[in-house]
Write a protein that holds these residues in place. Structure first.
Motif, PDB file in Angstrom:
ATOM      1  N   UNK A 105       0.840  -1.201   0.000  1.00 49.86           N
ATOM      2  CA  UNK A 105       0.000   0.000   0.000  1.00 49.86           C
ATOM      3  C   UNK A 105       0.876   1.253   0.000  1.00 49.86           C
ATOM      4  N   UNK A 106       1.909   1.257   0.825  1.00 48.78           N
ATOM      5  CA  UNK A 106       2.839   2.397   0.850  1.00 48.78           C
ATOM      6  C   UNK A 106       3.466   2.610  -0.528  1.00 48.78           C
ATOM      7  N   UNK A 107       3.878   1.532  -1.176  1.00 47.46           N
ATOM      8  CA  UNK A 107       4.496   1.666  -2.505  1.00 47.46           C
ATOM      9  C   UNK A 107       3.475   2.143  -3.529  1.00 47.46           C
ATOM     10  N   UNK A 108       2.233   1.647  -3.442  1.00 50.70           N
ATOM     11  CA  UNK A 108       1.228   2.116  -4.394  1.00 50.70           C
ATOM     12  C   UNK A 108       1.003   3.612  -4.232  1.00 50.70           C
ATOM     13  N   UNK A 109       0.917   4.084  -2.985  1.00 50.95           N
ATOM     14  CA  UNK A 109       0.672   5.518  -2.761  1.00 50.95           C
ATOM     15  C   UNK A 109       1.858   6.353  -3.239  1.00 50.95           C
ATOM     16  N   UNK A 110       3.067   6.045  -2.765  1.00 49.62           N
ATOM     17  CA  UNK A 110       4.210   6.907  -3.095  1.00 49.62           C
ATOM     18  C   UNK A 110       4.805   6.592  -4.470  1.00 49.62           C
ATOM     19  N   UNK A 111       5.198   5.331  -4.677  1.00 53.94           N
ATOM     20  CA  UNK A 111       6.002   5.020  -5.861  1.00 53.94           C
ATOM     21  C   UNK A 111       5.160   4.918  -7.133  1.00 53.94           C
ATOM     22  N   UNK A 112       3.864   4.618  -6.989  1.00 56.08           N
ATOM     23  CA  UNK A 112       3.020   4.581  -8.192  1.00 56.08           C
ATOM     24  C   UNK A 112       2.195   5.860  -8.317  1.00 56.08           C
ATOM     25  N   UNK A 159       4.007  -9.902  -6.747  1.00 53.29           N
ATOM     26  CA  UNK A 159       2.656  -9.668  -7.261  1.00 53.29           C
ATOM     27  C   UNK A 159       1.604 -10.605  -6.673  1.00 53.29           C
ATOM     28  N   UNK A 160       1.895 -11.900  -6.658  1.00 50.55           N
ATOM     29  CA  UNK A 160       0.877 -12.866  -6.221  1.00 50.55           C
ATOM     30  C   UNK A 160       0.409 -12.577  -4.797  1.00 50.55           C
ATOM     31  N   UNK A 161       1.326 -12.217  -3.935  1.00 55.32           N
ATOM     32  CA  UNK A 161       0.946 -12.013  -2.532  1.00 55.32           C
ATOM     33  C   UNK A 161       0.352 -10.618  -2.271  1.00 55.32           C
ATOM     34  N   UNK A 162       0.652  -9.633  -3.125  1.00 52.53           N
ATOM     35  CA  UNK A 162       0.170  -8.267  -2.839  1.00 52.53           C
ATOM     36  C   UNK A 162      -0.988  -7.819  -3.725  1.00 52.53           C
ATOM     37  N   UNK A 163      -1.403  -8.677  -4.660  1.00 47.30           N
ATOM     38  CA  UNK A 163      -2.405  -8.247  -5.647  1.00 47.30           C
ATOM     39  C   UNK A 163      -3.683  -7.712  -5.001  1.00 47.30           C
TER      40      UNK A 163
END
Ligand code: Y39
Ligand code: FE
Ligand code: FE
Ligand code: FE
Length: 230
Positions: A105-112, A159-163
């Motif tokens: 979630x942190x990576x989706x917010x900041x890095x994406x 990917x499989x674990x964080x999808x």
């Protein structure tokens, strides 16, 4: 369609330009400051990547200095209170996710999301910017692709674990981006940046990132319009 060039349309010394710049410049400075802090926090959550994440954080600190110089160059005082309020929701969601150890979630917010927003904004800004800011922004936007890439590589590998977590994080955070865009639409226009172009460039970057991570075209279609009408 004729493309107006910045120098024919924009007066960087006008009160209206400087007034809009006081908010957009502050958003960028605050965004770079928070990005610095976010990468340091990610470095603690991802001990195998601490060195790289500290390096990314240092790049964000340099970006902040560069954009502060852009404001000074135009004799503009950035409205930092406005900028903090602008980022408050995404910032709060990042902090909550970090506290729960939700790395994806942190990576989706900041890095994406935030990086794609930055890349879109900087790409659209560059041709309209004053010559000093243009030079600075051209250097910065190259770094932002590196930051986006870090997020893509880690999320693809996991990917499989964080999808499912990513799908929820997208539902929670993408609508906030559309609200943020609406909140700056008028100021961005004064700087020569059209909302439609910002949305289009963001969509291209963000859907490309989701594709690189492993989402199917069908999934990306559903995810990338989430909250668009909010
Ligand atoms: O990773 C980064 O460096 C991103 C934090 C910087 C955020 C930039 C936010 C840009 C929004 C500008 C809106 C103009 C329409
Ligand atoms: Fe940056
Ligand atoms: Fe960045
Ligand atoms: Fe582009």
């Amino acid at each position: 369609m004729t493309t107006a060039t910045a120098t024919t349309v924009l007066d960087y010394t006008s009160d209206s330009y400087k007034d809009a710049y006081s908010r957009i410049n502050a958003i960028v400075i605050e965004g770079e400051r928070e990005a610095h802090d976010n990468y340091l926090q990610l470095g603690e959550l991802l001990p195998q990547h601490t060195d790289e994440l500290v390096r990314l954080a240092k790049m964000e600190a340099r970006h902040k200095k560069g954009f502060e110089a852009c404001g000074r160059n135009l004799s503009v005082t950035p409205n930092m209170e406005f900028a903090q309020a602008f980022f408050a929701q995404l910032h709060g969601n990042f902090q909550a996710a970090a506290a729960e150890g939700k790395i994806a979630t942190c990576l989706l917010i900041q890095a994406l999301i935030i990086e794609c927003f930055a890349i879109a904004a900087y790409n659209i800004y560059i041709p309209m910017a004053d010559p000093f800011a243009r030079k600075i922004t051209e250097g910065v936007v190259k770094d932002e692709y590196t930051h986006l890439n870090f997020g893509e590589v880690w999320l693809k590998a996991n990917f499989a674990t964080v999808k499912a977590e990513l799908e929820q994080a997208n539902r929670d955070n993408l609508p906030i981006v559309w609200k943020m865009l609406n909140a700056v639409e008028a100021d961005a226009k004064v700087l020569g940046m059209e909302k439609d172009a910002l949305v289009e460039d963001f969509m291209i970057q963000y859907s490309g990132a989701l594709e690189n991570i492993g989402f199917t075209t069908r999934e990306i279609m559903k995810m990338s319009v989430y909250g668009l009408t909010a």
